[in-house]
Write a protein that holds these residues in place. Structure first.
Motif, PDB file in Angstrom:
ATOM      1  N   ARG A 236      -5.121   7.680  -2.942  1.00 37.26           N
ATOM      2  CA  ARG A 236      -4.599   7.021  -1.734  1.00 37.26           C
ATOM      3  C   ARG A 236      -4.673   7.920  -0.509  1.00 37.26           C
ATOM      4  O   ARG A 236      -4.029   7.662   0.495  1.00 37.26           O
TER       5      ARG A 236
ATOM      6  N   PRO B 209       1.393  10.896  -7.306  1.00 34.87           N
ATOM      7  CA  PRO B 209       1.854  11.101  -5.933  1.00 34.87           C
ATOM      8  C   PRO B 209       2.831  12.277  -5.837  1.00 34.87           C
ATOM      9  O   PRO B 209       3.749  12.392  -6.651  1.00 34.87           O
TER      10      PRO B 209
ATOM     11  N   ILE C 276      -0.984  11.713  -0.141  1.00 29.46           N
ATOM     12  CA  ILE C 276      -0.256  11.126  -1.270  1.00 29.46           C
ATOM     13  C   ILE C 276      -0.621  11.781  -2.600  1.00 29.46           C
ATOM     14  O   ILE C 276       0.240  12.233  -3.347  1.00 29.46           O
TER      15      ILE C 276
ATOM     16  N   ARG D 105      -3.695  12.903  -9.554  1.00 27.95           N
ATOM     17  CA  ARG D 105      -3.464  11.530  -9.084  1.00 27.95           C
ATOM     18  C   ARG D 105      -1.981  11.144  -8.993  1.00 27.95           C
ATOM     19  O   ARG D 105      -1.644  10.105  -8.455  1.00 27.95           O
TER      20      ARG D 105
ATOM     21  N   ASP E  84      -4.401  -0.614  -7.266  1.00 23.81           N
ATOM     22  CA  ASP E  84      -3.437   0.475  -7.427  1.00 23.81           C
ATOM     23  C   ASP E  84      -3.921   1.543  -8.397  1.00 23.81           C
ATOM     24  O   ASP E  84      -3.425   2.658  -8.404  1.00 23.81           O
TER      25      ASP E  84
ATOM     26  N   GLN F 206       0.791  -1.227   0.000  1.00 26.46           N
ATOM     27  CA  GLN F 206       0.000   0.000   0.000  1.00 26.46           C
ATOM     28  C   GLN F 206       0.832   1.291   0.000  1.00 26.46           C
ATOM     29  O   GLN F 206       0.372   2.318   0.488  1.00 26.46           O
ATOM     30  N   GLN F 207       2.063   1.231  -0.539  1.00 23.68           N
ATOM     31  CA  GLN F 207       2.873   2.454  -0.608  1.00 23.68           C
ATOM     32  C   GLN F 207       2.769   3.052  -2.013  1.00 23.68           C
ATOM     33  O   GLN F 207       2.621   2.317  -2.984  1.00 23.68           O
ATOM     34  N   PRO F 208       2.864   4.378  -2.150  1.00 23.56           N
ATOM     35  CA  PRO F 208       2.786   4.980  -3.484  1.00 23.56           C
ATOM     36  C   PRO F 208       4.094   4.810  -4.256  1.00 23.56           C
ATOM     37  O   PRO F 208       5.136   4.535  -3.657  1.00 23.56           O
TER      38      PRO F 208
ATOM     39  N   ALA G 208      -3.917   8.828   4.968  1.00 17.88           N
ATOM     40  CA  ALA G 208      -3.441   7.829   4.000  1.00 17.88           C
ATOM     41  C   ALA G 208      -4.394   6.643   3.990  1.00 17.88           C
ATOM     42  O   ALA G 208      -4.770   6.142   5.045  1.00 17.88           O
ATOM     43  N   LYS G 209      -4.795   6.209   2.808  1.00 17.06           N
ATOM     44  CA  LYS G 209      -5.777   5.124   2.709  1.00 17.06           C
ATOM     45  C   LYS G 209      -5.234   3.931   1.939  1.00 17.06           C
ATOM     46  O   LYS G 209      -4.656   4.087   0.865  1.00 17.06           O
ATOM     47  N   PRO G 210      -5.461   2.719   2.475  1.00 17.34           N
ATOM     48  CA  PRO G 210      -5.181   1.513   1.685  1.00 17.34           C
ATOM     49  C   PRO G 210      -6.271   1.369   0.626  1.00 17.34           C
ATOM     50  O   PRO G 210      -7.416   1.728   0.859  1.00 17.34           O
ATOM     51  N   ARG G 211      -5.922   0.877  -0.546  1.00 18.88           N
ATOM     52  CA  ARG G 211      -6.921   0.703  -1.610  1.00 18.88           C
ATOM     53  C   ARG G 211      -6.865  -0.720  -2.146  1.00 18.88           C
ATOM     54  O   ARG G 211      -5.809  -1.351  -2.129  1.00 18.88           O
TER      55      ARG G 211
END
Ligand code: PEP
Ligand code: CO
Length: 450
Positions: A139, A155, A143, A153, A126, A23-25, A120-123
């Motif tokens: 995200r 990051p 981000i 969009r 991707d 879940q990291q950008p 910060a949100k998990p999605r």
């Protein structure tokens, strides 16, 4: 006297960099990211280690049934919505719920916002595709932007700094509201002003009148009221974006130990709690009290293994397990989990998140939840703990202080059509102000059945 940290402890704070991090950008410009994180490292901490220690002791009390945690706020805070009115209304809602719970159940309530850092949100994916155009998923404001354009969009590390400053101004307002007189129980009536025609508000007004009378009685007897004038209000968010959490980690000069000073309490989400992953490693190395979400696929062995990593010595108040099974599953799945952890013997605080296991899509296409499912999961959580002799220690709720229409039901009976009236969340649907109070009144009944 300040205690110097063990160099191996400091080095360990970067061990996550070589582990899989979900879940990291994908930051497009690493130099820009490095410049921002270097800046964040130099900025003052947002909270103090000593405050996190005080919270750990209160969470330990909640784990023993001597207090009850109320953790609430937006699914995702946004920079644009971090206004004085919104922050005040959220604090007011949490304080009102806490008054209902404290008065109704005669139990101290630990008050915590999903606030001042919940960006910060998990999605689940991707990317997002609309009309044949595919862009990175939103995200969270820390981000990227919500607008469906390449520019928004992509990051942007500058957002880390904006998140820090918005958290700082949110915390400043929280501290002003909760210590500057606004949160005084002497003003318990005022938090409800303008709303008193509705049944939940009417009930609240009655409680406020009883509290007023009790306070006047004690004042007439010469009692001291300092404890009534201010409240402790803690901040929390999902510890998701490690490029933000790492630079905000500081060494506590009293002990030489690291604390993540972005918030008092951080939790590891359902999607990032894998044992060999970066998040579990990172949060095993900081000394804040830590939450872990446990969804329907979590086994007792998973929970034990997480304790082995995050709290091997069984320090009380360190781990809060936030279960989010869904109303239909909580009675089946929670008992085995609780039994296994109880048999282990290391103490944990059990908290119910009745939101994230109960998502549905309305006939009109909105991502929503039913108030009745939310209440049913809370009831199931209490039933399971009561039957096992363990402690239901608190609630984790997505709410807002405003009159949005995002969750179905409640005494206003928001229906499929009604959702359109004021559906404002960018991510998950939140209980509105009135639904939040209704929930508090119903939880009082569950707490009293101890
Ligand atoms: C959340 O709390 O907003 C969230 C994403 O929860 P979970 O990790 O339990 O799905
Ligand atoms: Co959510």
């Amino acid at each position: 006297m300040s205690v110097e940290p063990d160099p191996a402890v400091v080095e360990g704070l970067d061990a996550w960099r070589s582990l899989p991090a979900g879940q990291q950008p994908q930051w497009p410009d690493q130099d820009a990211l490095a410049a921002v994180t270097a800046r964040l490292e130099k900025l003052p901490p947002l909270v103090f280690a000593g405050e996190s220690d005080a919270l750990r002791a209160q969470l330990a009390a909640a784990g023993r049934g001597e207090a009850f945690l109320l953790q609430g706020g937006d699914c995702a805070e946004t920079f644009a919505e971090s206004t004085a009115d919104n922050i005040r209304n959220k604090i007011k809602t949490i304080l009102q719920m806490a008054v209902v719970l404290t008065y109704g159940a005669s139990l101290p309530v630990v008050k915590m916002g999903r606030m001042a850092g919940q960006y910060a949100k998990p999605r689940s994916s991707d990317s997002e595709t609309r009309d044949g155009v595919t862009l990175p998923a939103f995200r969270g404001d820390i981000i990227n932007g919500y607008d469906f354009t390449t520019e928004a969009r992509t990051p942007d590390p500058q957002r880390l700094l904006e998140a820090y400053h918005t958290s700082a101004s949110t915390l400043n307002l929280i501290r002003a509201f909760t210590t500057g007189g606004f949160a005084s129980l002497l003003r318990v009536h005022e938090w409800n002003r303008g709303f008193t025609t509705n049944p939940a508000y009417k009930r609240y007004d009655e409680i406020a009148a009883e509290i007023d009378r009790a306070i006047r009685f004690m004042a007439a007897c010469g009692a001291d009221f300092d404890a009534l004038r201010t409240v402790d209000f803690y901040s929390s968010h999902e510890g998701l974006l490690l490029d933000y959490e790492r630079p905000l980690t500081r060494i506590d000069s009293r002990t030489g130990l690291p604390y993540d000073c972005s918030a008092h309490f951080l939790w590891i989400g359902e999607r990032t709690r894998e044992l060999g992953g970066a998040h579990v490693d990172y949060f095993s190395r900081v000394h804040n009290p830590i939450g872990i979400k446990l969804g329907p696929t979590s086994s007792g062995d998973d929970a034990i293994a997480l304790m082995d990593r995050l709290n091997p010595t069984g320090e009380e108040g360190r781990i809060t397990f936030v279960t989010r099974m869904g109303a239909g599953k909580v009675r089946d799945l929670l008992p085995a989990l609780v039994e296994k952890v109880t048999a282990d013997g290391r103490p944990v605080t059990w908290v119910c998140d009745p939101m994230h296991g109960n998502g549905i899509t309305s006939a009109t296409g909105y991502k929503t939840r039913r108030f009745s499912d939310v209440m049913d999961e809370v009831a199931g959580f209490f039933e399971v703990h009561r039957s096992l002799g363990t402690v239901p220690g608190g609630l984790h709720i997505e709410l807002t202080g405003d009159d949005v229409t995002e969750v179905l039901g409640g005494s206003e009976e928001i229906d499929d059509e009604g959702l359109a009236r004021r559906y404002e969340t960018l991510v998950d649907p939140r209980l509105n102000h009135q639904q939040s109070l209704e929930l508090a009144f119903q939880v009082v009944e569950l707490l009293r059945r101890a």
